[in-house]
Design a protein around this motif. Structure first.
Motif, mmCIF file in Angstrom:
data_model
loop_
_atom_site.group_PDB
_atom_site.id
_atom_site.type_symbol
_atom_site.label_atom_id
_atom_site.label_comp_id
_atom_site.label_asym_id
_atom_site.label_seq_id
_atom_site.Cartn_x
_atom_site.Cartn_y
_atom_site.Cartn_z
ATOM 1 N N ALA A 95 0.811 -1.218 0.000
ATOM 2 C CA ALA A 95 0.000 0.000 0.000
ATOM 3 C C ALA A 95 0.846 1.270 0.000
ATOM 4 O O ALA A 95 0.515 2.244 -0.692
ATOM 5 C CB ALA A 95 -0.929 0.001 1.215
ATOM 6 N N LEU A 96 1.925 1.292 0.745
ATOM 7 C CA LEU A 96 2.705 2.518 0.888
ATOM 8 C C LEU A 96 3.281 3.042 -0.433
ATOM 9 O O LEU A 96 3.196 4.251 -0.706
ATOM 10 C CB LEU A 96 3.813 2.324 1.925
ATOM 11 C CG LEU A 96 3.346 2.330 3.385
ATOM 12 C CD1 LEU A 96 4.467 1.891 4.315
ATOM 13 C CD2 LEU A 96 2.850 3.715 3.775
ATOM 14 N N PRO A 97 3.868 2.184 -1.280
ATOM 15 C CA PRO A 97 4.352 2.712 -2.563
ATOM 16 C C PRO A 97 3.235 3.292 -3.425
ATOM 17 O O PRO A 97 3.427 4.317 -4.088
ATOM 18 C CB PRO A 97 4.988 1.490 -3.233
ATOM 19 C CG PRO A 97 5.270 0.532 -2.139
ATOM 20 C CD PRO A 97 4.192 0.756 -1.134
ATOM 21 N N VAL A 98 2.071 2.646 -3.419
ATOM 22 C CA VAL A 98 0.947 3.135 -4.219
ATOM 23 C C VAL A 98 0.480 4.497 -3.706
ATOM 24 O O VAL A 98 0.256 5.442 -4.482
ATOM 25 C CB VAL A 98 -0.220 2.125 -4.188
ATOM 26 C CG1 VAL A 98 -1.453 2.704 -4.879
ATOM 27 C CG2 VAL A 98 0.191 0.819 -4.848
ATOM 28 N N LEU A 99 0.354 4.615 -2.388
ATOM 29 C CA LEU A 99 -0.116 5.869 -1.794
ATOM 30 C C LEU A 99 0.884 7.002 -2.023
ATOM 31 O O LEU A 99 0.498 8.133 -2.333
ATOM 32 C CB LEU A 99 -0.370 5.668 -0.297
ATOM 33 C CG LEU A 99 -1.543 4.742 0.043
ATOM 34 C CD1 LEU A 99 -1.511 4.335 1.510
ATOM 35 C CD2 LEU A 99 -2.872 5.427 -0.298
ATOM 36 N N ALA A 100 2.169 6.695 -1.881
ATOM 37 C CA ALA A 100 3.190 7.708 -2.151
ATOM 38 C C ALA A 100 3.175 8.108 -3.625
ATOM 39 O O ALA A 100 3.366 9.281 -3.972
ATOM 40 C CB ALA A 100 4.571 7.189 -1.759
ATOM 41 N N GLY A 101 2.925 7.145 -4.507
ATOM 42 C CA GLY A 101 2.831 7.443 -5.929
ATOM 43 C C GLY A 101 1.648 8.346 -6.252
ATOM 44 O O GLY A 101 1.752 9.260 -7.085
ATOM 45 N N ILE A 102 0.515 8.098 -5.582
ATOM 46 C CA ILE A 102 -0.661 8.963 -5.773
ATOM 47 C C ILE A 102 -0.354 10.378 -5.295
ATOM 48 O O ILE A 102 -0.726 11.364 -5.947
ATOM 49 C CB ILE A 102 -1.876 8.386 -5.029
ATOM 50 C CG1 ILE A 102 -2.318 7.069 -5.670
ATOM 51 C CG2 ILE A 102 -3.035 9.382 -5.016
ATOM 52 C CD1 ILE A 102 -3.396 6.339 -4.887
ATOM 53 N N PHE A 103 0.334 10.475 -4.164
ATOM 54 C CA PHE A 103 0.738 11.791 -3.662
ATOM 55 C C PHE A 103 1.598 12.518 -4.691
ATOM 56 O O PHE A 103 1.368 13.689 -5.002
ATOM 57 C CB PHE A 103 1.508 11.619 -2.351
ATOM 58 C CG PHE A 103 2.206 12.868 -1.899
ATOM 59 C CD1 PHE A 103 1.490 13.933 -1.373
ATOM 60 C CD2 PHE A 103 3.586 12.986 -2.005
ATOM 61 C CE1 PHE A 103 2.134 15.094 -0.965
ATOM 62 C CE2 PHE A 103 4.239 14.137 -1.598
ATOM 63 C CZ PHE A 103 3.515 15.203 -1.070
ATOM 64 N N THR A 149 -4.787 13.462 0.874
ATOM 65 C CA THR A 149 -5.529 12.358 1.484
ATOM 66 C C THR A 149 -4.741 11.057 1.366
ATOM 67 O O THR A 149 -4.668 10.273 2.323
ATOM 68 C CB THR A 149 -6.906 12.206 0.816
ATOM 69 O OG1 THR A 149 -7.654 13.418 0.975
ATOM 70 C CG2 THR A 149 -7.679 11.052 1.448
ATOM 71 N N ALA A 150 -4.144 10.827 0.211
ATOM 72 C CA ALA A 150 -3.321 9.627 0.025
ATOM 73 C C ALA A 150 -2.156 9.615 0.998
ATOM 74 O O ALA A 150 -1.815 8.567 1.568
ATOM 75 C CB ALA A 150 -2.812 9.558 -1.417
ATOM 76 N N LEU A 151 -1.550 10.779 1.217
ATOM 77 C CA LEU A 151 -0.419 10.841 2.140
ATOM 78 C C LEU A 151 -0.875 10.600 3.574
ATOM 79 O O LEU A 151 -0.161 9.953 4.357
ATOM 80 C CB LEU A 151 0.275 12.199 2.028
ATOM 81 C CG LEU A 151 1.733 12.206 2.496
ATOM 82 C CD1 LEU A 151 2.594 11.380 1.546
ATOM 83 C CD2 LEU A 151 2.270 13.630 2.590
ATOM 84 N N ALA A 152 -2.052 11.105 3.925
ATOM 85 C CA ALA A 152 -2.586 10.868 5.266
ATOM 86 C C ALA A 152 -2.835 9.375 5.497
ATOM 87 O O ALA A 152 -2.519 8.836 6.564
ATOM 88 C CB ALA A 152 -3.873 11.661 5.457
ATOM 89 N N ILE A 153 -3.400 8.693 4.487
ATOM 90 C CA ILE A 153 -3.626 7.257 4.606
ATOM 91 C C ILE A 153 -2.295 6.522 4.723
ATOM 92 O O ILE A 153 -2.161 5.566 5.484
ATOM 93 C CB ILE A 153 -4.442 6.745 3.404
ATOM 94 C CG1 ILE A 153 -5.825 7.399 3.382
ATOM 95 C CG2 ILE A 153 -4.576 5.224 3.454
ATOM 96 C CD1 ILE A 153 -6.619 7.108 2.121
ATOM 97 N N ALA A 154 -1.288 6.986 3.971
ATOM 98 C CA ALA A 154 0.044 6.379 4.068
ATOM 99 C C ALA A 154 0.599 6.525 5.485
ATOM 100 O O ALA A 154 1.216 5.592 6.013
ATOM 101 C CB ALA A 154 0.990 7.038 3.063
#
Length: 216
Positions: A95-103, A149-154
């Protein structure tokens, strides 16, 4: 001999690429904060109590903040790559790489699609909000919202990972960062809150990148 050199060289090359990715990610935050801070102090008519950082992308000097957003986004994508290469087990490894990528992608989009001039900035713009937001301003706001929001979820995912490893201070710090990023926007203090969110977001990405670089 050639086979041995190739085999032993692969991990070294991999470590080098990881370090470069994480170094780029670590530099993105300071570059963004320094650029935005200098512009806030030097751009005529800019008032952080009335104008969000994104409005620095407007006017004749707006290209500076546009480039700043794009560089920050590239740093976010580099962070995604660094996470993917260094966190190969445990909670958040997928999940973390995907969320960081969205950020990162969101930051690039926020740079490409700019806000509308309003509230007297840039200098010469009529005071007060625009009557109707342009499509690119709407896109900018949506991209920024998705990005943070993606970064917060990360940060939440990383807090869970740290808690599972009994790293309580790190878990609390990540949870606090997520809480700040997820607080509802106050109409009266929105520009200040956006600036605080930026400070928290890029401090978080920098610390994470440096931490992963040390562990790598």
């Amino acid at each position: 001999m050639a086979t041995t050199a190739t085999t032993t060289g692969v991990p070294a090359v991999r470590r080098s690429s990881e370090n470069l990715l994480l170094l780029a990610a670590a530099l993105a935050g300071p570059v963004f904060l320094a650029s935005a801070g200098i512009q806030m102090l030097t751009r005529e008519g800019f008032d952080i109590t009335r104008h969000p950082i994104s409005q620095l992308s407007t006017g004749s000097l707006g290209w500076i903040q546009i480039v700043t957003f794009v560089l920050a986004g590239v740093g976010g994508l580099a962070l995604a790559g660094g996470i993917r290469r260094t966190l190969t087990a445990g909670v958040g490894r997928r999940a973390l790489p995907v969320l960081a990528g969205i950020f990162g992608a969101g930051m690039i989009a926020a740079g490409v699609f700019t806000m509308d001039p309003e509230n007297g900035f840039p200098a010469g713009t009529p005071d007060g909000p625009v009557a109707q937001m342009s499509w690119h301003s709407v896109t900018h706001s949506a991209a920024a919202a998705v990005s943070f929001t993606a970064l917060a979820i990360a940060a939440i995912v990383l807090a869970v990972r740290c808690a599972r490893r009994r790293a309580v201070p790190a878990a609390v710090a990540n949870g606090a960062a997520a809480l700040v990023l997820l607080l509802p926007m106050s109409p009266e203090h929105m520009s200040i809150q956006i600036a605080v969110n930026g400070l928290v977001a890029f401090t978080w990405t920098t610390i994470l990148a440096l931490s992963l670089r040390r562990s790598a």
